[in-house]
Design an enzyme around this catalytic site. Structure first.
Site, PDB file in Angstrom:
ATOM      1  N   ASN A  97       6.715  -6.562 -14.695  1.00  0.00           N
ATOM      2  CA  ASN A  97       5.335  -6.402 -14.250  1.00  0.00           C
ATOM      3  C   ASN A  97       4.595  -5.759 -15.415  1.00  0.00           C
ATOM      4  O   ASN A  97       5.033  -4.735 -15.916  1.00  0.00           O
ATOM      5  CB  ASN A  97       5.321  -5.491 -13.008  1.00  0.00           C
ATOM      6  CG  ASN A  97       3.945  -5.307 -12.438  1.00  0.00           C
ATOM      7  OD1 ASN A  97       2.999  -5.951 -12.883  1.00  0.00           O
ATOM      8  ND2 ASN A  97       3.821  -4.442 -11.453  1.00  0.00           N
ATOM      9  N   GLY A  98       3.509  -6.365 -15.875  1.00  0.00           N
ATOM     10  CA  GLY A  98       2.776  -5.813 -17.011  1.00  0.00           C
ATOM     11  C   GLY A  98       2.520  -6.900 -18.043  1.00  0.00           C
ATOM     12  O   GLY A  98       2.673  -8.087 -17.759  1.00  0.00           O
ATOM     13  N   HIS A 152     -38.454  -9.070  -8.043  1.00  0.00           N
ATOM     14  CA  HIS A 152     -38.380  -9.154  -9.500  1.00  0.00           C
ATOM     15  C   HIS A 152     -37.513 -10.318  -9.958  1.00  0.00           C
ATOM     16  O   HIS A 152     -37.030 -10.329 -11.082  1.00  0.00           O
ATOM     17  CB  HIS A 152     -37.889  -7.819 -10.067  1.00  0.00           C
ATOM     18  CG  HIS A 152     -38.777  -6.683  -9.663  1.00  0.00           C
ATOM     19  ND1 HIS A 152     -39.993  -6.453 -10.263  1.00  0.00           N
ATOM     20  CD2 HIS A 152     -38.663  -5.785  -8.662  1.00  0.00           C
ATOM     21  CE1 HIS A 152     -40.590  -5.426  -9.669  1.00  0.00           C
ATOM     22  NE2 HIS A 152     -39.795  -5.002  -8.685  1.00  0.00           N
ATOM     23  N   CYS A 169       1.969  -8.228  -9.348  1.00  0.00           N
ATOM     24  CA  CYS A 169       3.399  -8.563  -9.344  1.00  0.00           C
ATOM     25  C   CYS A 169       4.161  -7.486  -8.567  1.00  0.00           C
ATOM     26  O   CYS A 169       3.827  -6.309  -8.618  1.00  0.00           O
ATOM     27  CB  CYS A 169       4.016  -8.683 -10.716  1.00  0.00           C
ATOM     28  SG  CYS A 169       3.232  -9.885 -11.779  1.00  0.00           S
ATOM     29  N   TRP A 214       1.971 -12.521 -10.095  1.00  0.00           N
ATOM     30  CA  TRP A 214       0.549 -12.814 -10.276  1.00  0.00           C
ATOM     31  C   TRP A 214       0.418 -13.170 -11.750  1.00  0.00           C
ATOM     32  O   TRP A 214       0.582 -12.319 -12.619  1.00  0.00           O
ATOM     33  CB  TRP A 214      -0.297 -11.600  -9.924  1.00  0.00           C
ATOM     34  CG  TRP A 214      -1.770 -11.856  -9.961  1.00  0.00           C
ATOM     35  CD1 TRP A 214      -2.545 -12.327  -8.945  1.00  0.00           C
ATOM     36  CD2 TRP A 214      -2.654 -11.656 -11.075  1.00  0.00           C
ATOM     37  NE1 TRP A 214      -3.848 -12.432  -9.360  1.00  0.00           N
ATOM     38  CE2 TRP A 214      -3.950 -12.032 -10.662  1.00  0.00           C
ATOM     39  CE3 TRP A 214      -2.476 -11.211 -12.378  1.00  0.00           C
ATOM     40  CZ2 TRP A 214      -5.054 -11.971 -11.490  1.00  0.00           C
ATOM     41  CZ3 TRP A 214      -3.586 -11.145 -13.217  1.00  0.00           C
ATOM     42  CH2 TRP A 214      -4.853 -11.525 -12.764  1.00  0.00           C
ATOM     43  N   GLU A 270     -20.768  -3.886  -1.456  1.00  0.00           N
ATOM     44  CA  GLU A 270     -19.433  -3.969  -0.854  1.00  0.00           C
ATOM     45  C   GLU A 270     -19.366  -5.123   0.163  1.00  0.00           C
ATOM     46  O   GLU A 270     -18.374  -5.852   0.215  1.00  0.00           O
ATOM     47  CB  GLU A 270     -19.093  -2.617  -0.199  1.00  0.00           C
ATOM     48  CG  GLU A 270     -17.757  -2.539   0.501  1.00  0.00           C
ATOM     49  CD  GLU A 270     -16.553  -2.871  -0.379  1.00  0.00           C
ATOM     50  OE1 GLU A 270     -16.690  -2.979  -1.602  1.00  0.00           O
ATOM     51  OE2 GLU A 270     -15.466  -3.068   0.190  1.00  0.00           O
ATOM     52  N   GLU A 300     -14.633 -12.331  -1.873  1.00  0.00           N
ATOM     53  CA  GLU A 300     -13.197 -12.365  -2.177  1.00  0.00           C
ATOM     54  C   GLU A 300     -12.370 -13.030  -1.099  1.00  0.00           C
ATOM     55  O   GLU A 300     -11.339 -13.613  -1.397  1.00  0.00           O
ATOM     56  CB  GLU A 300     -12.648 -10.976  -2.513  1.00  0.00           C
ATOM     57  CG  GLU A 300     -12.651  -9.973  -1.394  1.00  0.00           C
ATOM     58  CD  GLU A 300     -12.125  -8.606  -1.823  1.00  0.00           C
ATOM     59  OE1 GLU A 300     -11.282  -8.544  -2.730  1.00  0.00           O
ATOM     60  OE2 GLU A 300     -12.557  -7.609  -1.232  1.00  0.00           O
ATOM     61  N   LYS A 312      -3.431  -7.295  -4.898  1.00  0.00           N
ATOM     62  CA  LYS A 312      -3.917  -6.032  -4.348  1.00  0.00           C
ATOM     63  C   LYS A 312      -4.124  -4.960  -5.417  1.00  0.00           C
ATOM     64  O   LYS A 312      -5.098  -4.234  -5.399  1.00  0.00           O
ATOM     65  CB  LYS A 312      -2.912  -5.540  -3.298  1.00  0.00           C
ATOM     66  CG  LYS A 312      -3.287  -4.223  -2.647  1.00  0.00           C
ATOM     67  CD  LYS A 312      -4.478  -4.390  -1.736  1.00  0.00           C
ATOM     68  CE  LYS A 312      -4.859  -3.105  -1.020  1.00  0.00           C
ATOM     69  NZ  LYS A 312      -6.217  -3.209  -0.461  1.00  0.00           N
ATOM     70  N   LYS A 333     -16.790  -8.229  -0.189  1.00  0.00           N
ATOM     71  CA  LYS A 333     -15.870  -8.634   0.881  1.00  0.00           C
ATOM     72  C   LYS A 333     -16.019 -10.129   1.154  1.00  0.00           C
ATOM     73  O   LYS A 333     -15.031 -10.847   1.280  1.00  0.00           O
ATOM     74  CB  LYS A 333     -16.132  -7.858   2.186  1.00  0.00           C
ATOM     75  CG  LYS A 333     -15.775  -6.418   2.217  1.00  0.00           C
ATOM     76  CD  LYS A 333     -14.298  -6.113   2.208  1.00  0.00           C
ATOM     77  CE  LYS A 333     -13.741  -6.078   0.827  1.00  0.00           C
ATOM     78  NZ  LYS A 333     -13.652  -4.863   0.089  1.00  0.00           N
ATOM     79  N   ARG A 382       0.939  -8.038  -3.578  1.00  0.00           N
ATOM     80  CA  ARG A 382       0.711  -7.640  -4.977  1.00  0.00           C
ATOM     81  C   ARG A 382       0.570  -8.830  -5.908  1.00  0.00           C
ATOM     82  O   ARG A 382       0.137  -8.704  -7.054  1.00  0.00           O
ATOM     83  CB  ARG A 382       1.868  -6.776  -5.466  1.00  0.00           C
ATOM     84  CG  ARG A 382       1.968  -5.444  -4.758  1.00  0.00           C
ATOM     85  CD  ARG A 382       3.084  -4.640  -5.363  1.00  0.00           C
ATOM     86  NE  ARG A 382       2.755  -4.239  -6.705  1.00  0.00           N
ATOM     87  CZ  ARG A 382       2.261  -3.064  -7.044  1.00  0.00           C
ATOM     88  NH1 ARG A 382       2.031  -2.171  -6.117  1.00  0.00           N
ATOM     89  NH2 ARG A 382       1.981  -2.769  -8.288  1.00  0.00           N
TER      90      ARG A 382
HETATM   91  C1  AGP Z   1     -11.517  -4.934  -3.082  1.00  0.00           C
HETATM   92  O1  AGP Z   1     -11.398  -5.498  -1.847  1.00  0.00           O
HETATM   93  C2  AGP Z   1     -10.424  -5.218  -4.023  1.00  0.00           C
HETATM   94  N1  AGP Z   1      -9.148  -5.094  -3.479  1.00  0.00           N
HETATM   95  C3  AGP Z   1     -10.599  -4.543  -5.375  1.00  0.00           C
HETATM   96  O2  AGP Z   1     -11.927  -4.584  -5.748  1.00  0.00           O
HETATM   97  C4  AGP Z   1     -10.100  -3.073  -5.480  1.00  0.00           C
HETATM   98  O3  AGP Z   1     -10.930  -2.218  -4.755  1.00  0.00           O
HETATM   99  C5  AGP Z   1     -10.032  -2.689  -6.943  1.00  0.00           C
HETATM  100  O4  AGP Z   1      -9.128  -3.539  -7.600  1.00  0.00           O
HETATM  101  C6  AGP Z   1      -9.625  -1.257  -7.156  1.00  0.00           C
HETATM  102  O5  AGP Z   1      -8.367  -0.986  -6.642  1.00  0.00           O
HETATM  103  P1  AGP Z   1      -7.861   0.494  -6.485  1.00  0.00           P
HETATM  104  O6  AGP Z   1      -8.725   1.171  -5.473  1.00  0.00           O
HETATM  105  O7  AGP Z   1      -6.441   0.374  -6.028  1.00  0.00           O
HETATM  106  O8  AGP Z   1      -7.979   1.146  -7.821  1.00  0.00           O
END
Ligand code: AGP
Length: 614
Positions: free
Chosen positions: A100-101, A510, A2, A74, A487, A494, A609, A491, A27
């Site tokens: 937000n929260g 395994h 948010c 969000w 990673e 997501e 984000k 990528k 966000r």
């Molecule tokens: C990865 O592409 C995501 N945006 C997510 O996994 C992110 O790395 C994670 O939420 C942690 O965020 P931060 O580094 O701001 O703590």
């Protein structure tokens, strides 16, 4: 999670708020709204969908005023609908709030207020908060600070987290803000103030900011501001300058922020290493750790906590630190670490890694170890973020704003920090000066080697397009390249919504190898390192089962070229620096697949984000 933006000043605020919301949209982007104090009344416009939908609504039904608050959401409580979008009004219809929260006890407060005749129009916890503050406001006698007093009286009844901004129709020119667990920043302009969850929305107007701490209240009124605590104590907090300007948060000529940020990595790697390569001692300079060499030598264990991409960086860090400094390293999900009763002692050094510095679980895990008396150091990008401020020291990444939801440049910067840390800890133990120098040389060469990889962008796009129709993909690597596989898989998942998984190359035997078929391609990270031959065997095992293989390998590696179906090219470097190079083609690979599938790369579905709720 948010975005919040408020404005109080002399300018017409509608366009300014809409423009700010666009900068905050990363966000959260499932619904949006704003409200303006418009003459004697309050005008709210809100709807499900993106900021463009809100702009259309405002275009069709304009609102005016120079005091207002706005929000991009969000969803946590209640689906993204017009009614659930913020701002929410209280019972009088004169008080509006953006939040937000998560208000954890909202059902209990809601029931209590409902018994007094309050009717609710949404399913959100945030509307309950608006009503609660309104209830307190109605009880108070008229006074200039009545809105502030109502917020202060209401918040002790709230369990949970909040970053809030509130306006009232009878208080033109006023905004009250408060935070607990969700970020809030005050922007100080010329005869105007802004209040936001994120400096990204402020830098177009001012770079002078005050970061609120938990339990702070800010009251913007009469062309000035006042910071107090919930217990009414006056707070004097430093006005800080944001390092970057609004240009840095623009997409420029790039089709997406993610692509821009991938291409920024030569510069972000330069920035993270600037002033930190200690050639004289063949070591690294990390003054922000606030630890003497003696204290660093006393450490006998390292724990790294983080989420998502930052966790993967920590996992690479585990290999690097163990290799260079022979210190045992444990990496844990912050969401697990915060509730775990892990044996920790004063010789354990904890690193919390977070691009945003606001991730709820990472912050909570940090506070938990600090409560137990341990030193927690932050590796953060956002200057002034909560983790950066509350940690006992740390390392800033200096990567500049990362807007794309998929983390890219922050990851390579985090890994670079771990390489520097491993080097520093190693040189304080038994790593030789020549070995240290080799690492410095490799790190220094990284920016130009990353530029070399970026020149293969078109070739990587061609490979990506070949595999874009896959419904599943497997990523394999060994040692520090195993988390690089994780990673790469994250990528892809997501931003393309293709199912992807990763495991250490040898682990396939395994169980996972049962999945391999011509429709289930595997990406194998295959540098010519100490486990090269082993990876080749795993590659053959996949080929023997008619699996298609994409190899991350040196462009001149004829052996891999003869075995794999496609190559994602990377130059070679020292094994300590190699993971940083290996992830770049995987970022581009995921990006081009997502583009080929027509995905919303910078704002993938269901994500935000910065995850500031648990
Ligand atoms: C990865 O592409 C995501 N945006 C997510 O996994 C992110 O790395 C994670 O939420 C942690 O965020 P931060 O580094 O701001 O703590």
């Amino acid at each position: 999670m948010c975005g919040i933006l408020g404005y109080a000043g002399g300018r017409e605020a509608t366009d300014l708020l809409l423009e700010g919301l666009r900068r905050l949209e990363y966000r959260g982007y499932d619904s949006a709204g704003l409200c303006l104090l418009d003459g004697p009344g309050i005008a709210v416009r809100k709807c499900a969908g993106r900021i463009d939908s809100l702009a259309q609504l405002v275009g069709a039904s304009p609102v005016h005023g120079s005091t207002g608050i706005s929000h991009t959401r969000w969803a946590t409580h209640g689906e993204p609908t017009d009614a659930n979008a913020h701002p929410h009004l209280d019972r009088s219809g004169k008080l509006a709030l953006v939040h937000n929260g998560v208000v954890e006890n909202y059902l209990e407060i809601r029931a209590r207020l409902a018994s007094k005749g309050h009717a609710f129009l949404s399913q959100t916890d945030s509307e309950v908060l608006a009503h609660l503050i309104g209830e307190h406001y109605d009880r108070l006698p008229p006074s200039p600070d009545r809105l502030l007093a109502a917020v202060r009286d209401a918040l002790p009844e709230v369990t949970g987290t909040y970053g809030i901004a509130i306006v009232h129709a009878d208080h033109t020119g006023e905004i009250v803000g408060a935070r607990r667990g969700s970020p809030l920043v005050l922007g100080i302009g010329e005869n105007e103030f802004l209040l936001s969850s994120d400096v990204t929305a402020l830098v177009a107007h001012t770079r002078d900011v005050v970061y609120l701490n938990d339990h702070d209240l800010v009251w913007i009124a009469d062309g000035s501001y006042q910071l107090t605590s919930l217990t009414r104590a006056q707070i004097d907090r430093e006005v800080r300058k944001v390092e970057w300007d609004s240009e840095a948060a623009q997409r420029g000529d790039f089709a997406h922020f993610m692509l821009k940020e991938i291409f920024e990595q030569p510069a972000s790697l330069e920035n993270v290493m600037r002033g930190r390569l200690d050639w004289e001692n063949c070591s690294a300079r990390l003054g922000g750790l606030n630890m003497t060499p003696r204290e660093l030598r006393q450490i006998d264990r390292i724990m790294i906590v983080a989420c998502g991409t930052a966790l993967h960086a920590g996992m690479v860090g585990e290999y690097l630190i163990e290799e260079l400094a022979h210190l045992p390293v444990e990496v844990d999900f912050a969401s697990e670490a915060r509730y775990r009763n892990s044996p920790l002692d004063s010789r354990t050094l904890v690193f919390v890694v977070s691009q945003s510095g606001e991730t709820a679980d990472t912050l909570a895990a940090m506070r938990e170890v600090q409560r137990k008396g341990l030193r927690a150091l932050g590796i953060c990008n956002v200057v002034g973020s909560t983790i950066a401020r509350e940690s006992d020291g740390g390392v800033y990444m200096h990567a500049g704003p990362e807007i794309g939801v998929a983390a890219t440049k922050s990851f390579t910067s985090q890994v670079a920090v771990f390489a520097l840390l491993g080097l520093l800890l190693g040189r304080l133990r038994h790593l030789t000066a020549p070995a240290g120098r080799d690492i410095l040389e490799a790190l220094q060469a990284l920016p130009s080697q990353v530029s070399e990889i970026l020149k293969y962008n078109d070739a990587i796009r061609a490979v990506a397009e070949k595999y874009a129709a896959s419904s599943d993909m497997l990523f394999l690597g060994r040692q520090a390249n195993y988390p690089i596989g994780l990673e790469g898989a994250l990528k892809l998942k997501e931003i393309s919504y293709i199912h992807a998984d990763a495991c250490p190359s040898a682990e396939i035997k395994h169980g996972v190898i049962a999945l391999i078929s011509p429709d289930f391609p595997a990406v194998i990270i295959c540098p010519r390192d100490g486990v090269y031959e082993k990876n080749l065997s795993n590659l053959q095992e996949i080929k023997a089962r008619k699996g298609r293989v994409i190899a991350v390998a040196h462009p001149d590696d004829k052996t891999v070229a003869s075995m794999a179906d496609d190559i994602l090219p990377v130059p070679e470097t020292h094994p300590i620096a190699q993971p940083i190079l290996n992830v770049i083609p995987l970022q581009l690979f995921a990006y081009h697949i997502a583009v080929a599938l027509g995905r919303d790369v910078d704002k993938p579905r269901n994500l935000a984000k910065s995850v500031t709720v648990e």
